[in-house]
Design a protein around this motif. Structure first.
Motif, PDB file in Angstrom:
ATOM      1  N   ARG A 272       0.819  -1.214   0.000  1.00 50.84           N
ATOM      2  CA  ARG A 272       0.000   0.000   0.000  1.00 50.84           C
ATOM      3  C   ARG A 272       0.853   1.264   0.000  1.00 50.84           C
ATOM      4  O   ARG A 272       0.659   2.144  -0.834  1.00 50.84           O
ATOM      5  N   GLN A 273       1.816   1.380   0.912  1.00 51.64           N
ATOM      6  CA  GLN A 273       2.585   2.614   1.014  1.00 51.64           C
ATOM      7  C   GLN A 273       3.465   2.823  -0.212  1.00 51.64           C
ATOM      8  O   GLN A 273       3.617   3.952  -0.689  1.00 51.64           O
ATOM      9  N   PHE A 274       4.035   1.745  -0.729  1.00 53.09           N
ATOM     10  CA  PHE A 274       4.840   1.856  -1.951  1.00 53.09           C
ATOM     11  C   PHE A 274       4.010   2.437  -3.085  1.00 53.09           C
ATOM     12  O   PHE A 274       4.468   3.330  -3.814  1.00 53.09           O
ATOM     13  N   LEU A 275       2.785   1.961  -3.256  1.00 51.46           N
ATOM     14  CA  LEU A 275       1.930   2.419  -4.348  1.00 51.46           C
ATOM     15  C   LEU A 275       1.521   3.874  -4.163  1.00 51.46           C
ATOM     16  O   LEU A 275       1.467   4.639  -5.130  1.00 51.46           O
ATOM     17  N   ILE A 276       1.245   4.274  -2.942  1.00 54.33           N
ATOM     18  CA  ILE A 276       0.923   5.675  -2.674  1.00 54.33           C
ATOM     19  C   ILE A 276       2.127   6.556  -3.002  1.00 54.33           C
ATOM     20  O   ILE A 276       2.004   7.615  -3.635  1.00 54.33           O
ATOM     21  N   ASP A 277       3.312   6.100  -2.608  1.00 54.35           N
ATOM     22  CA  ASP A 277       4.533   6.887  -2.813  1.00 54.35           C
ATOM     23  C   ASP A 277       4.829   7.153  -4.288  1.00 54.35           C
ATOM     24  O   ASP A 277       5.433   8.192  -4.616  1.00 54.35           O
ATOM     25  N   GLN A 278       4.421   6.249  -5.161  1.00 53.98           N
ATOM     26  CA  GLN A 278       4.786   6.404  -6.574  1.00 53.98           C
ATOM     27  C   GLN A 278       4.198   7.650  -7.209  1.00 53.98           C
ATOM     28  O   GLN A 278       4.711   8.140  -8.230  1.00 53.98           O
ATOM     29  N   THR A 279       3.129   8.193  -6.627  1.00 56.53           N
ATOM     30  CA  THR A 279       2.568   9.438  -7.172  1.00 56.53           C
ATOM     31  C   THR A 279       2.618  10.602  -6.189  1.00 56.53           C
ATOM     32  O   THR A 279       2.355  11.741  -6.585  1.00 56.53           O
ATOM     33  N   THR A 280       2.933  10.351  -4.914  1.00 60.07           N
ATOM     34  CA  THR A 280       3.063  11.471  -3.972  1.00 60.07           C
ATOM     35  C   THR A 280       4.510  11.942  -3.865  1.00 60.07           C
ATOM     36  O   THR A 280       4.774  13.137  -3.713  1.00 60.07           O
ATOM     37  N   LYS A 281       5.450  11.023  -3.966  1.00 62.01           N
ATOM     38  CA  LYS A 281       6.868  11.396  -3.871  1.00 62.01           C
ATOM     39  C   LYS A 281       7.466  11.782  -5.222  1.00 62.01           C
ATOM     40  O   LYS A 281       8.447  12.523  -5.285  1.00 62.01           O
ATOM     41  N   TYR A 282       6.870  11.262  -6.301  1.00 63.55           N
ATOM     42  CA  TYR A 282       7.475  11.437  -7.622  1.00 63.55           C
ATOM     43  C   TYR A 282       6.464  12.047  -8.587  1.00 63.55           C
ATOM     44  O   TYR A 282       5.262  11.854  -8.450  1.00 63.55           O
ATOM     45  N   GLY A 283       6.978  12.783  -9.571  1.00 61.75           N
ATOM     46  CA  GLY A 283       6.097  13.403 -10.555  1.00 61.75           C
ATOM     47  C   GLY A 283       6.835  14.505 -11.297  1.00 61.75           C
ATOM     48  O   GLY A 283       8.047  14.460 -11.464  1.00 61.75           O
ATOM     49  N   VAL A 284       6.070  15.492 -11.749  1.00 67.93           N
ATOM     50  CA  VAL A 284       6.667  16.641 -12.425  1.00 67.93           C
ATOM     51  C   VAL A 284       6.119  17.929 -11.836  1.00 67.93           C
ATOM     52  O   VAL A 284       5.005  17.959 -11.304  1.00 67.93           O
ATOM     53  N   ASP A 285       6.921  18.963 -11.909  1.00 69.77           N
ATOM     54  CA  ASP A 285       6.502  20.316 -11.544  1.00 69.77           C
ATOM     55  C   ASP A 285       6.608  21.159 -12.810  1.00 69.77           C
ATOM     56  O   ASP A 285       7.701  21.543 -13.230  1.00 69.77           O
ATOM     57  N   GLU A 286       5.469  21.422 -13.438  1.00 71.04           N
ATOM     58  CA  GLU A 286       5.476  22.105 -14.726  1.00 71.04           C
ATOM     59  C   GLU A 286       6.040  23.523 -14.636  1.00 71.04           C
ATOM     60  O   GLU A 286       6.562  24.043 -15.618  1.00 71.04           O
ATOM     61  N   LYS A 287       5.960  24.152 -13.471  1.00 68.73           N
ATOM     62  CA  LYS A 287       6.506  25.498 -13.311  1.00 68.73           C
ATOM     63  C   LYS A 287       8.020  25.508 -13.462  1.00 68.73           C
ATOM     64  O   LYS A 287       8.609  26.550 -13.763  1.00 68.73           O
ATOM     65  N   LYS A 288       8.645  24.363 -13.246  1.00 69.31           N
ATOM     66  CA  LYS A 288      10.103  24.283 -13.324  1.00 69.31           C
ATOM     67  C   LYS A 288      10.592  23.670 -14.635  1.00 69.31           C
ATOM     68  O   LYS A 288      11.793  23.538 -14.844  1.00 69.31           O
ATOM     69  N   ARG A 289       9.673  23.286 -15.500  1.00 73.89           N
ATOM     70  CA  ARG A 289      10.076  22.665 -16.765  1.00 73.89           C
ATOM     71  C   ARG A 289      10.774  23.691 -17.658  1.00 73.89           C
ATOM     72  O   ARG A 289      10.265  24.793 -17.861  1.00 73.89           O
ATOM     73  N   ILE A 290      11.913  23.330 -18.190  1.00 77.24           N
ATOM     74  CA  ILE A 290      12.622  24.186 -19.132  1.00 77.24           C
ATOM     75  C   ILE A 290      11.857  24.176 -20.458  1.00 77.24           C
ATOM     76  O   ILE A 290      11.567  23.116 -21.012  1.00 77.24           O
ATOM     77  N   GLY A 291      11.505  25.337 -20.958  1.00 79.23           N
ATOM     78  CA  GLY A 291      10.683  25.392 -22.164  1.00 79.23           C
ATOM     79  C   GLY A 291       9.218  25.510 -21.814  1.00 79.23           C
ATOM     80  O   GLY A 291       8.850  25.888 -20.697  1.00 79.23           O
ATOM     81  N   ARG A 292       8.364  25.168 -22.735  1.00 79.09           N
ATOM     82  CA  ARG A 292       6.922  25.347 -22.549  1.00 79.09           C
ATOM     83  C   ARG A 292       6.361  24.290 -21.604  1.00 79.09           C
ATOM     84  O   ARG A 292       6.553  23.092 -21.829  1.00 79.09           O
ATOM     85  N   PRO A 293       5.646  24.691 -20.557  1.00 76.71           N
ATOM     86  CA  PRO A 293       5.029  23.714 -19.655  1.00 76.71           C
ATOM     87  C   PRO A 293       3.970  22.894 -20.390  1.00 76.71           C
ATOM     88  O   PRO A 293       3.368  23.355 -21.364  1.00 76.71           O
ATOM     89  N   LYS A 294       3.743  21.685 -19.912  1.00 75.15           N
ATOM     90  CA  LYS A 294       2.700  20.838 -20.476  1.00 75.15           C
ATOM     91  C   LYS A 294       1.457  20.940 -19.600  1.00 75.15           C
ATOM     92  O   LYS A 294       1.540  21.174 -18.389  1.00 75.15           O
ATOM     93  N   ASN A 295       0.295  20.781 -20.227  1.00 76.22           N
ATOM     94  CA  ASN A 295      -0.960  20.781 -19.483  1.00 76.22           C
ATOM     95  C   ASN A 295      -1.908  19.794 -20.148  1.00 76.22           C
ATOM     96  O   ASN A 295      -1.635  19.290 -21.244  1.00 76.22           O
ATOM     97  N   PRO A 296      -3.031  19.474 -19.504  1.00 72.07           N
ATOM     98  CA  PRO A 296      -3.937  18.472 -20.084  1.00 72.07           C
ATOM     99  C   PRO A 296      -4.401  18.812 -21.494  1.00 72.07           C
ATOM    100  O   PRO A 296      -4.558  17.921 -22.330  1.00 72.07           O
ATOM    101  N   GLU A 297      -4.599  20.106 -21.775  1.00 73.62           N
ATOM    102  CA  GLU A 297      -5.077  20.478 -23.106  1.00 73.62           C
ATOM    103  C   GLU A 297      -4.022  20.208 -24.172  1.00 73.62           C
ATOM    104  O   GLU A 297      -4.326  19.684 -25.253  1.00 73.62           O
ATOM    105  N   SER A 298      -2.779  20.544 -23.870  1.00 73.89           N
ATOM    106  CA  SER A 298      -1.731  20.321 -24.865  1.00 73.89           C
ATOM    107  C   SER A 298      -1.392  18.845 -25.013  1.00 73.89           C
ATOM    108  O   SER A 298      -0.990  18.393 -26.081  1.00 73.89           O
ATOM    109  N   LEU A 299      -1.558  18.097 -23.945  1.00 73.73           N
ATOM    110  CA  LEU A 299      -1.235  16.667 -23.990  1.00 73.73           C
ATOM    111  C   LEU A 299      -2.366  15.847 -24.594  1.00 73.73           C
ATOM    112  O   LEU A 299      -2.143  14.978 -25.438  1.00 73.73           O
TER     113      LEU A 299
END
Length: 312
Positions: A272-299
């Motif tokens: 359980r905790q491993f599975l929760i961690d995979q999306t709470t500990k890891y991911g992306v921060d679009e504000k820090k992406r070099i270049g144009r940020p991605k969003n649901p509309e563009s993706l």
């Protein structure tokens, strides 16, 4: 220093070397380059352990650029797909009740040490008034993370999906929007560390053709060429996938669907905790992406639902 990865069986080692371009003398150097790229990508909060990263190298046949793109998309899609990856706590998902339906499970037995892992999907097995296709996918994506973590057979030899549409009605699919479908196909084609070898459809209802024509527009040519329809003819399926590996309900020698599902249900809650961690500990921060940020509309920019289709 040797990479911290699991030792492979001789059959899988042969596939990794001959099909995936794996050279044991180069693995550590490539992993270090991969980690350095992650370190220099400020938008990424990614795992960097050897075993995790090598799965992306293997599925990309050791093209580091492809592996980078795949890992970035792996986390980007998760960040922008809350209906699949938001609140993954199994205790809050009514998961035990849903898992009893056995809608999508890996088959534990393969027909050889180097054969692909078989995933059996049965979308017609649940009550569409009670559950939605999103529930099917959300529960399987938990299993998928555990396969990613542990199953070298699936990572190296690939996967084969059997989609049994027995009992499926239009109601099972109408809650699944084109945007959902695009997300799922992007995950499969652009973000998955698994190589899809084939999809086999059986017990195909007449209405599914029009539905599939919409799915098809999101698939690349490689995946389209690996899709097979068997109608109600299981014998043609068994010419490709040996019957004996399948569950008892399909006339095979494998365990029962109930037992296989109970195994995965228990495994999910044990991790359980491993599975929760995979999306709470890891991911992306679009504000820090070099270049144009991605969003649901563009993706995923698609509007509408399958309810608008006129399906006879």
């Amino acid at each position: 220093m040797a990479p911290n990865i699991r030792e492979l069986s001789p059959a899988l080692e042969k596939i990794a070397r001959e099909e995936l371009n794996e050279d044991p003398t180069q693995i550590q150097q490539i992993l270090d380059q991969f980690r350095e790229w992650i370190r220099k990508s400020p938008h990424l909060r990614a795992r960097t352990d050897d075993q995790f990263l090598i799965s992306f190298l293997r599925c990309s046949k050791y093209s580091l650029e492809k592996a980078k793109q795949k890992l970035d998309m792996f986390y980007t899609i998760r960040e922008h797909s809350p209906e699949f990856f938001g609140d993954r706590d199994p205790d809050k998902m009514n998961l035990r009740e849903f898992m009893k339906i056995s809608s999508m499970i890996p088959i534990p037995t393969t027909w050889s040490e180097g054969s692909p892992r078989v995933i059996l999907a049965r979308p017609g097995g649940y009550d569409p008034d009670k559950f939605k296709m999103e529930d099917v996918m959300k529960s399987f994506l938990l299993i998928n993370d555990l396969l990613h973590e542990e199953d070298d057979q699936m990572i190296i030899a690939g996967q084969i999906n059997i989609v049994d549409l027995k009992g499926a009605t239009l109601a099972h699919f109408t809650s699944f929007t084109p945007q959902h479908m695009k997300k799922m196909t992007m995950m499969m084609q652009d973000a998955s560390p698994f190589r899809l070898k084939a999809i086999h459809y059986v017990n195909v209802p007449s209405f599914f053709e029009k539905f599939f024509n919409i799915i098809r527009q999101f698939l690349n040519e490689k995946i389209r060429s690996r899709i097979y329809f068997h109608g109600n003819d299981f014998e043609s399926l068994f010419k490709v996938i040996p019957k004996h590996i399948l569950p008892k309900e399909y006339g095979g020698d494998g365990d029962s669907m109930d037992n296989i599902t109970t195994y995965w249900e228990n495994k999910i809650f044990a991790n359980r905790q491993f599975l929760i961690d995979q999306t709470t500990k890891y991911g992306v921060d679009e504000k820090k992406r070099i270049g144009r940020p991605k969003n649901p509309e563009s993706l995923f920019g698609i509007d509408g639902t399958f309810r608008k289709l006129e399906i006879d």
